[in-house]
Design an enzyme around this catalytic site. Structure first.
Site, mmCIF file in Angstrom:
data_model
loop_
_atom_site.group_PDB
_atom_site.id
_atom_site.type_symbol
_atom_site.label_atom_id
_atom_site.label_comp_id
_atom_site.label_asym_id
_atom_site.label_seq_id
_atom_site.Cartn_x
_atom_site.Cartn_y
_atom_site.Cartn_z
ATOM 1 N N LYS A 13 0.838 -1.219 0.000
ATOM 2 C CA LYS A 13 0.000 0.000 0.000
ATOM 3 C C LYS A 13 0.867 1.262 0.000
ATOM 4 O O LYS A 13 0.624 2.185 -0.762
ATOM 5 C CB LYS A 13 -0.902 0.038 1.245
ATOM 6 C CG LYS A 13 -1.929 -1.037 1.335
ATOM 7 C CD LYS A 13 -2.904 -0.750 2.463
ATOM 8 C CE LYS A 13 -2.263 -0.590 3.827
ATOM 9 N NZ LYS A 13 -1.755 -1.814 4.451
ATOM 10 N N ARG A 88 -9.599 1.269 9.014
ATOM 11 C CA ARG A 88 -9.135 -0.085 9.335
ATOM 12 C C ARG A 88 -10.222 -0.890 10.033
ATOM 13 O O ARG A 88 -10.036 -2.085 10.269
ATOM 14 C CB ARG A 88 -7.933 0.012 10.256
ATOM 15 C CG ARG A 88 -6.609 -0.410 9.617
ATOM 16 C CD ARG A 88 -5.545 -0.267 10.662
ATOM 17 N NE ARG A 88 -4.304 -0.909 10.401
ATOM 18 C CZ ARG A 88 -3.249 -0.319 9.850
ATOM 19 N NH1 ARG A 88 -3.335 0.887 9.386
ATOM 20 N NH2 ARG A 88 -2.112 -0.976 9.754
ATOM 21 N N ARG A 127 12.074 -6.135 3.462
ATOM 22 C CA ARG A 127 12.007 -4.685 3.690
ATOM 23 C C ARG A 127 12.911 -4.292 4.865
ATOM 24 O O ARG A 127 13.674 -3.337 4.785
ATOM 25 C CB ARG A 127 10.552 -4.289 3.988
ATOM 26 C CG ARG A 127 10.386 -2.799 4.209
ATOM 27 C CD ARG A 127 8.935 -2.391 4.201
ATOM 28 N NE ARG A 127 8.250 -2.740 5.446
ATOM 29 C CZ ARG A 127 6.931 -2.714 5.590
ATOM 30 N NH1 ARG A 127 6.166 -2.434 4.559
ATOM 31 N NH2 ARG A 127 6.369 -3.000 6.738
ATOM 32 N N ARG A 139 11.207 -0.101 11.921
ATOM 33 C CA ARG A 139 9.998 0.050 12.746
ATOM 34 C C ARG A 139 9.959 -1.011 13.837
ATOM 35 O O ARG A 139 10.293 -2.170 13.601
ATOM 36 C CB ARG A 139 8.765 -0.087 11.845
ATOM 37 C CG ARG A 139 8.447 1.175 11.097
ATOM 38 C CD ARG A 139 7.434 0.930 10.005
ATOM 39 N NE ARG A 139 6.213 0.283 10.479
ATOM 40 C CZ ARG A 139 5.132 0.123 9.718
ATOM 41 N NH1 ARG A 139 5.131 0.552 8.479
ATOM 42 N NH2 ARG A 139 4.067 -0.465 10.206
ATOM 43 N N ARG A 150 -0.457 -8.264 13.689
ATOM 44 C CA ARG A 150 -1.051 -7.248 12.796
ATOM 45 C C ARG A 150 -1.903 -7.930 11.725
ATOM 46 O O ARG A 150 -2.949 -7.420 11.334
ATOM 47 C CB ARG A 150 0.048 -6.408 12.151
ATOM 48 C CG ARG A 150 0.629 -5.377 13.124
ATOM 49 C CD ARG A 150 1.981 -4.872 12.665
ATOM 50 N NE ARG A 150 1.911 -4.029 11.488
ATOM 51 C CZ ARG A 150 2.938 -3.818 10.663
ATOM 52 N NH1 ARG A 150 4.094 -4.417 10.876
ATOM 53 N NH2 ARG A 150 2.781 -3.040 9.638
HETATM 54 P P1 AMP Z 1 0.706 0.991 9.292
HETATM 55 O O1 AMP Z 1 1.892 1.869 9.069
HETATM 56 O O2 AMP Z 1 -0.478 1.395 8.495
HETATM 57 O O3 AMP Z 1 1.019 -0.455 9.212
HETATM 58 O O4 AMP Z 1 0.264 1.240 10.847
HETATM 59 C C1 AMP Z 1 1.135 0.981 11.913
HETATM 60 C C2 AMP Z 1 0.336 0.883 13.193
HETATM 61 O O5 AMP Z 1 -0.318 2.113 13.460
HETATM 62 C C3 AMP Z 1 -0.757 -0.147 13.179
HETATM 63 O O6 AMP Z 1 -0.279 -1.443 13.475
HETATM 64 C C4 AMP Z 1 -1.690 0.393 14.236
HETATM 65 O O7 AMP Z 1 -1.200 0.110 15.528
HETATM 66 C C5 AMP Z 1 -1.610 1.873 14.031
HETATM 67 N N1 AMP Z 1 -2.637 2.354 13.077
HETATM 68 C C6 AMP Z 1 -2.410 2.855 11.831
HETATM 69 N N2 AMP Z 1 -3.556 3.194 11.247
HETATM 70 C C7 AMP Z 1 -4.548 2.860 12.087
HETATM 71 C C8 AMP Z 1 -5.946 2.925 12.015
HETATM 72 N N3 AMP Z 1 -6.585 3.397 10.940
HETATM 73 N N4 AMP Z 1 -6.646 2.486 13.090
HETATM 74 C C9 AMP Z 1 -6.043 2.003 14.168
HETATM 75 N N5 AMP Z 1 -4.713 1.899 14.315
HETATM 76 C C10 AMP Z 1 -3.951 2.322 13.274
#
Ligand code: AMP
Length: 285
Positions: A13, A88, A127, A139, A150
């Site tokens: 994404k 999400r 990655r 990260r 996740r």
């Molecule tokens: P990502 O970079 O999108 O994988 O997000 C990293 C982390 O941020 C996720 O594992 C969640 O803990 C938190 N997070 C990101 N976006 C959301 C969302 N829309 N709702 C809830 N938690 C989020």
């Protein structure tokens, strides 16, 4: 243009969102990025989110909806945005619908990147290895254990969005296992088909985003249409030639045949006449 990119962690994404940003000049709104920035800055939101994120859980809906609502108001989001990692959950999607309705904004498409789950782990491992090689900070949630969590939260809380948007006729699913370029092209085709972008507008913005290369490859690419046109012209010529040749040959063949036939006939006639003459002469005698 306003679109949502949907897909499990590691589905590409983020990569696709960045490419779309370059191509169409819209902004990427990634809640994950915004939350990481909040954590780094130590804001109240960051403090709230830090532990949850590190463990692979989801930050409360009201927190992320608040972040997105403020971000959409910013001037740079006026010409369009790509939502990456938001919504999400179904309540987040409902909140987004409300938000857009209030702001009189329309959602153009929801693009789902469908991937083979077993490939995700190795993708994330690659990655992480690449980031380490470049000396970038990795990260905290990019570990196999957290990724498993996740993925589980994606399956139980985010996957229902596929049904949510497909019911609303907004969903387009793309095979996320293809190469990055192929996925980008598939997204582009989908956006064209949906009327989210205009072919001409795209041609201009794409040219701006990726000006023709001056190197060999660029020259080759630039020369390609002309070559193809030449090839096309050649084959047309060939086709015309053979089309002309065909009847000519046929005519030649036909005339040869006729001459032969005529000759045979004449020979036959001549022979008959000669035979008749001989018979007459004999009779006279
Ligand atoms: P990502 O970079 O999108 O994988 O997000 C990293 C982390 O941020 C996720 O594992 C969640 O803990 C938190 N997070 C990101 N976006 C959301 C969302 N829309 N709702 C809830 N938690 C989020």
């Amino acid at each position: 243009m306003r679109i949502i990119l949907l897909g499990p962690p590691g589905s590409g994404k983020g990569t696709q969102a960045q490419l779309l940003v370059q191509r169409y000049g819209i902004v990427q709104l990634s809640t994950g990025e915004m939350l990481r920035a909040a954590v780094a800055a130590g804001t109240p939101v960051g403090l709230k989110a830090k532990e949850i994120m590190a463990s692979g859980g989801l930050v409360p809906d009201d927190v992320v909806v608040g972040i997105i609502s403020d971000r959409i108001e910013q001037p740079d989001a006026k010409s369009g945005f790509i939502l990456d990692g938001f919504p999400r959950t179904v309540p987040q999607a409902e909140a987004l619908d409300e938000l857009l309705k209030r702001k009189h904004l329309k959602l153009d498409a929801v693009i789902e990147l469908r991937v083979n789950e077993s490939a995700l782990l190795s993708r994330v491992e690659t990655r992480v290895a690449q980031m380490r090689e470049r000396g970038e900070e990795v990260r905290l949630d990019d570990t196999p254990e957290v990724l498993t969590k996740r993925l589980a939260s994606y399956r139980s809380q985010t996957e229902p969005l596929i049904h949510y948007y497909s019911e609303r006729r907004k969903l387009s699913t793309i095979d996320g296992m293809m190469t990055i370029d192929e996925v980008t092209r598939a997204i582009h085709r989908q956006l064209l088909a949906l009327g989210a972008i205009e072919p001409k507008t795209h041609a201009r913005s794409a040219a701006k985003a990726a000006p023709a290369k001056k190197g060999k490859a660029g020259k080759k690419a630039a020369a390609r249409p002309a070559k193809t046109a030449k090839k096309g012209a050649k084959s047309v010529k060939k086709a015309t030639k053979s089309a002309v040749k065909g009847p000519k040959k046929a005519a030649k063949k036909a005339s040869k045949k006729t001459v032969k036939k005529a000759a045979k006939k004449t020979v036959k006639k001549g022979a008959k006449k000669a035979a008749k003459k001989v018979t007459k002469k004999r009779a006279k005698r």
